[in-house]
Scaffold this motif. Structure first.
Motif, PDB file in Angstrom:
ATOM      1  N   ILE A 126     -46.664 -16.220  -7.517  1.00 31.80           N
ATOM      2  CA  ILE A 126     -45.409 -15.590  -7.900  1.00 31.80           C
ATOM      3  C   ILE A 126     -44.129 -16.605  -8.255  1.00 31.80           C
ATOM      4  O   ILE A 126     -43.738 -16.704  -9.477  1.00 31.80           O
ATOM      5  CB  ILE A 126     -44.874 -14.413  -7.131  1.00 31.80           C
ATOM      6  N   ALA A 127     -44.105 -17.712  -7.315  1.00 35.40           N
ATOM      7  CA  ALA A 127     -43.131 -18.494  -7.349  1.00 35.40           C
ATOM      8  C   ALA A 127     -43.486 -19.592  -8.546  1.00 35.40           C
ATOM      9  O   ALA A 127     -42.517 -19.619  -9.533  1.00 35.40           O
ATOM     10  CB  ALA A 127     -43.127 -19.515  -6.191  1.00 35.40           C
ATOM     11  N   PRO A 128     -44.599 -20.232  -8.975  1.00 36.53           N
ATOM     12  CA  PRO A 128     -44.536 -20.881 -10.194  1.00 36.53           C
ATOM     13  C   PRO A 128     -44.653 -20.299 -11.425  1.00 36.53           C
ATOM     14  O   PRO A 128     -43.866 -20.773 -12.357  1.00 36.53           O
ATOM     15  CB  PRO A 128     -46.046 -21.540 -10.004  1.00 36.53           C
ATOM     16  N   ILE A 129     -44.780 -18.850 -11.519  1.00 35.28           N
ATOM     17  CA  ILE A 129     -44.818 -18.057 -12.489  1.00 35.28           C
ATOM     18  C   ILE A 129     -43.538 -17.869 -12.735  1.00 35.28           C
ATOM     19  O   ILE A 129     -42.789 -17.801 -14.027  1.00 35.28           O
ATOM     20  CB  ILE A 129     -45.723 -16.724 -12.573  1.00 35.28           C
ATOM     21  N   MET A 130     -42.727 -17.603 -11.769  1.00 34.37           N
ATOM     22  CA  MET A 130     -41.109 -17.350 -11.903  1.00 34.37           C
ATOM     23  C   MET A 130     -40.459 -18.559 -12.744  1.00 34.37           C
ATOM     24  O   MET A 130     -39.643 -18.486 -13.424  1.00 34.37           O
ATOM     25  CB  MET A 130     -40.391 -16.920 -10.707  1.00 34.37           C
ATOM     26  N   ILE A 131     -41.083 -19.819 -12.219  1.00 33.33           N
ATOM     27  CA  ILE A 131     -40.561 -20.980 -12.569  1.00 33.33           C
ATOM     28  C   ILE A 131     -40.844 -21.084 -14.195  1.00 33.33           C
ATOM     29  O   ILE A 131     -40.146 -21.753 -14.814  1.00 33.33           O
ATOM     30  CB  ILE A 131     -40.999 -22.033 -11.800  1.00 33.33           C
ATOM     31  N   CYS A 132     -41.956 -20.851 -14.323  1.00 34.64           N
ATOM     32  CA  CYS A 132     -42.522 -20.715 -15.952  1.00 34.64           C
ATOM     33  C   CYS A 132     -41.740 -20.003 -16.866  1.00 34.64           C
ATOM     34  O   CYS A 132     -41.013 -20.289 -17.861  1.00 34.64           O
ATOM     35  CB  CYS A 132     -44.103 -20.330 -16.022  1.00 34.64           C
ATOM     36  N   TYR A 133     -41.482 -18.617 -16.336  1.00 33.83           N
ATOM     37  CA  TYR A 133     -40.725 -17.630 -16.929  1.00 33.83           C
ATOM     38  C   TYR A 133     -39.323 -18.212 -17.215  1.00 33.83           C
ATOM     39  O   TYR A 133     -38.662 -17.743 -18.305  1.00 33.83           O
ATOM     40  CB  TYR A 133     -40.509 -16.305 -16.215  1.00 33.83           C
ATOM     41  N   HIS A 134     -38.644 -18.876 -16.225  1.00 38.95           N
ATOM     42  CA  HIS A 134     -37.375 -19.285 -16.379  1.00 38.95           C
ATOM     43  C   HIS A 134     -37.110 -20.456 -17.353  1.00 38.95           C
ATOM     44  O   HIS A 134     -36.381 -20.389 -18.201  1.00 38.95           O
ATOM     45  CB  HIS A 134     -36.763 -19.736 -14.992  1.00 38.95           C
ATOM     46  N   PHE A 135     -38.213 -21.455 -17.290  1.00 40.12           N
ATOM     47  CA  PHE A 135     -38.238 -22.618 -18.187  1.00 40.12           C
ATOM     48  C   PHE A 135     -38.581 -22.665 -19.529  1.00 40.12           C
ATOM     49  O   PHE A 135     -38.192 -23.221 -20.297  1.00 40.12           O
ATOM     50  CB  PHE A 135     -38.595 -23.938 -17.407  1.00 40.12           C
ATOM     51  N   MET A 136     -39.698 -21.784 -19.731  1.00 41.00           N
ATOM     52  CA  MET A 136     -40.345 -21.772 -20.958  1.00 41.00           C
ATOM     53  C   MET A 136     -39.409 -21.300 -22.187  1.00 41.00           C
ATOM     54  O   MET A 136     -39.485 -21.964 -23.271  1.00 41.00           O
ATOM     55  CB  MET A 136     -41.713 -20.873 -20.885  1.00 41.00           C
ATOM     56  N   PRO A 137     -38.666 -20.378 -21.934  1.00 40.30           N
ATOM     57  CA  PRO A 137     -37.834 -19.644 -23.098  1.00 40.30           C
ATOM     58  C   PRO A 137     -36.856 -20.845 -23.412  1.00 40.30           C
ATOM     59  O   PRO A 137     -36.404 -21.513 -24.560  1.00 40.30           O
ATOM     60  CB  PRO A 137     -37.189 -18.487 -22.507  1.00 40.30           C
ATOM     61  N   LYS A 138     -36.470 -21.812 -22.226  1.00 40.17           N
ATOM     62  CA  LYS A 138     -35.566 -22.958 -22.757  1.00 40.17           C
ATOM     63  C   LYS A 138     -36.163 -24.006 -23.449  1.00 40.17           C
ATOM     64  O   LYS A 138     -35.622 -24.574 -24.289  1.00 40.17           O
ATOM     65  CB  LYS A 138     -34.899 -23.217 -21.376  1.00 40.17           C
ATOM     66  N   MET A 139     -37.188 -24.071 -23.094  1.00 35.71           N
ATOM     67  CA  MET A 139     -38.125 -25.053 -23.793  1.00 35.71           C
ATOM     68  C   MET A 139     -38.747 -24.703 -25.223  1.00 35.71           C
ATOM     69  O   MET A 139     -38.191 -25.561 -26.178  1.00 35.71           O
ATOM     70  CB  MET A 139     -39.507 -25.345 -23.121  1.00 35.71           C
ATOM     71  N   ILE A 140     -38.860 -23.433 -25.279  1.00 27.36           N
ATOM     72  CA  ILE A 140     -39.053 -22.972 -26.800  1.00 27.36           C
ATOM     73  C   ILE A 140     -37.915 -23.042 -27.506  1.00 27.36           C
ATOM     74  O   ILE A 140     -37.874 -23.566 -28.768  1.00 27.36           O
ATOM     75  CB  ILE A 140     -39.539 -21.665 -26.626  1.00 27.36           C
ATOM     76  N   LYS A 141     -36.605 -22.746 -26.949  1.00 25.59           N
ATOM     77  CA  LYS A 141     -35.425 -22.761 -27.881  1.00 25.59           C
ATOM     78  C   LYS A 141     -35.074 -24.461 -27.970  1.00 25.59           C
ATOM     79  O   LYS A 141     -34.499 -24.779 -29.229  1.00 25.59           O
ATOM     80  CB  LYS A 141     -34.052 -22.088 -26.871  1.00 25.59           C
ATOM     81  N   HIS A 142     -35.379 -25.077 -27.297  1.00 24.36           N
ATOM     82  CA  HIS A 142     -35.110 -26.437 -27.241  1.00 24.36           C
ATOM     83  C   HIS A 142     -36.029 -27.341 -28.255  1.00 24.36           C
ATOM     84  O   HIS A 142     -35.739 -28.138 -28.856  1.00 24.36           O
ATOM     85  CB  HIS A 142     -35.042 -27.296 -26.016  1.00 24.36           C
ATOM     86  N   GLY A 143     -37.284 -26.556 -28.536  1.00 29.42           N
ATOM     87  CA  GLY A 143     -38.209 -27.266 -29.150  1.00 29.42           C
ATOM     88  C   GLY A 143     -39.072 -28.458 -28.800  1.00 29.42           C
ATOM     89  O   GLY A 143     -39.703 -29.010 -29.481  1.00 29.42           O
ATOM     90  N   PHE A 144     -39.105 -28.455 -27.269  1.00 26.35           N
ATOM     91  CA  PHE A 144     -39.896 -29.378 -26.580  1.00 26.35           C
ATOM     92  C   PHE A 144     -40.157 -28.747 -25.055  1.00 26.35           C
ATOM     93  O   PHE A 144     -39.326 -28.487 -24.462  1.00 26.35           O
ATOM     94  CB  PHE A 144     -39.389 -30.751 -26.741  1.00 26.35           C
ATOM     95  N   GLY A 145     -41.309 -29.207 -24.445  1.00 22.13           N
ATOM     96  CA  GLY A 145     -41.460 -29.108 -23.126  1.00 22.13           C
ATOM     97  C   GLY A 145     -42.941 -29.178 -22.403  1.00 22.13           C
ATOM     98  O   GLY A 145     -43.610 -28.852 -23.352  1.00 22.13           O
ATOM     99  N   ARG A 146     -42.813 -29.436 -21.297  1.00 18.69           N
ATOM    100  CA  ARG A 146     -44.234 -29.659 -20.893  1.00 18.69           C
ATOM    101  C   ARG A 146     -44.262 -28.930 -19.392  1.00 18.69           C
ATOM    102  O   ARG A 146     -43.189 -29.123 -18.779  1.00 18.69           O
ATOM    103  CB  ARG A 146     -44.853 -31.001 -20.806  1.00 18.69           C
ATOM    104  N   ILE A 147     -45.209 -27.993 -19.161  1.00 24.63           N
ATOM    105  CA  ILE A 147     -45.386 -27.388 -17.571  1.00 24.63           C
ATOM    106  C   ILE A 147     -46.789 -27.724 -17.372  1.00 24.63           C
ATOM    107  O   ILE A 147     -47.764 -27.568 -18.183  1.00 24.63           O
ATOM    108  CB  ILE A 147     -45.163 -25.824 -17.814  1.00 24.63           C
TER     109      ILE A 147
END
Length: 252
Positions: A126-147
Motif C-alpha cells: 500500500i505505501a509504495p503504491i500510494m507513493i506511485c499514485y502521488h508521483f506518477m501524475p506529476k511525472m506524466i505532466k512533467h514529461g519525465f520520470g522513473r520509478i
C-alpha cells in the motif's frame, strides 16, 4: 539495431531522487550510488535523525539532501510525508521504493496471524503504491520520470507468506501501472535485490548487500521507454552502470 546504452542512459546529475528506507542496507547503498552520479536525494526513514550520517557522507559528491520521516505502515503518515515533499517545491524525477518489512518467518504457516498479512501489505504494497499514485501524475505532466519498486524473488515458501504475497501484489500493481506509461518518458519497473545479508535478510543469505549495485538502480538509468520489467540485481553484479544498462536493454 540497439544503440549503445551509453548513448541512451538517463542523466541523473542535478535531478532529485526520493529513496524510501534509506537509513540502512540496500536503501543506504542505493543512496550512496545515486549521489556518486550527482543526483540530489530526498531520503526517508522512520526517524530522520538516523539519516544525518548518510547526509553528511554524500556531501563529498556535492549533492543536496532533504531528510524526511514517516512510518509507512500508517497511510496518514505516508500522506503527510508526500505533502511535505510537495511543500519543498522540489521536482522528484526518480522514486526508488526500497523500504520493506518481513514480519515473521514461521514453519507453522497454518497459524500465521492475519495481523502479519495486514502489516506486510501496508508497508510492502500500500505505501509504495500510494507513493506511485502521488508521483506518477506529476511525472506524466512533467514529461519525465522513473520509478523502481523493490520486488522479491521469493516463491513457494509458505513460511514467508505475508511477505511474499505483499511483494507479489506490488508486482501486479506495478505491471498494471506500467501499461499507462508504456512508450513514454515516464517509466516504472521492478528490481529484485536477491537474498542479501541485511538486517532483514539475515546472516545466512548468500549475497552481500554491495552485490545489488548497480543492478538495483538500473531502472533509473534505462532510457528506452519500456515499463513493467522485472530486473534481478544479481544479474548485474560487478558491472558498471553503463554495462548494466546495455545488458538490461538487450535482454528486455
Amino acid at each position: 539495431m540497439l544503440r549503445k546504452a551509453v548513448n541512451r542512459m538517463t542523466d541523473v546529475k542535478g535531478k532529485w531522487a526520493f529513496i524510501t528506507g534509506a537509513s540502512r542496507g540496500i536503501g543506504y547503498l542505493t543512496a550512496l550510488f545515486m549521489a556518486s552520479k550527482g543526483c540530489n536525494l530526498i531520503l526517508h526513514a522512520r526517524k530522520k535523525e538516523i539519516l544525518e550520517r548518510l547526509s553528511k557522507k554524500v556531501e563529498i559528491f556535492g549533492v543536496r539532501t532533504y531528510l524526511i520521516e514517516a512510518e509507512l505502515s500508517d497511510p496518514d503518515a505516508v500522506e503527510a510525508m508526500l505533502a511535505e515533499i510537495d511543500d519543498t517545491g522540489l521536482q522528484v524525477d526518480f522514486v526508488l521504493n526500497n523500504a520493506g518489512i518481513q514480519v515473521a518467518h514461521s514453519t507453522e504457516w497454518f497459524e500465521t496471524p492475519s495481523e502479519d498479512y495486514d502489516l506486510s501489505f501496508r508497508v510492502n504494497t500500500i505505501a509504495p503504491i500510494m507513493i506511485c499514485y502521488h508521483f506518477m501524475p506529476k511525472m506524466i505532466k512533467h514529461g519525465f520520470g522513473r520509478i523502481v519498486n523493490t520486488s522479491s524473488g521469493i516463491s513457494k515458501e509458505p513460511q514467508q507468506g505475508p511477505y511474499s504475497a505483499s511483494k507479489a501484489a506490488l508486482d501486479k500493481a506495478t505491471k498494471d501501472l506500467a501499461t499507462i506509461v508504456e512508450g513514454t518518458e515516464v517509466m516504472i519497473n521492478l528490481a529484485d535485490p536477491g537474498w542479501c545479508r541485511t538486517d532483514m535478510g539475515g546472516s545466512n543469505a548468500p549475497n552481500s548487500p554491495e552485490s545489488v549495485i548497480p543492478g538495483i538502480c538500473a531502472g533509473v538509468f534505462l532510457d528506452d521507454r519500456k515499463s513493467g520489467r522485472w530486473l534481478s540485481a544479481q544479474d548485474y553484479c560487478g558491472l558498471t552502470i553503463e554495462e548494466a544498462v546495455e545488458k538490461a536493454m538487450r535482454l528486455t
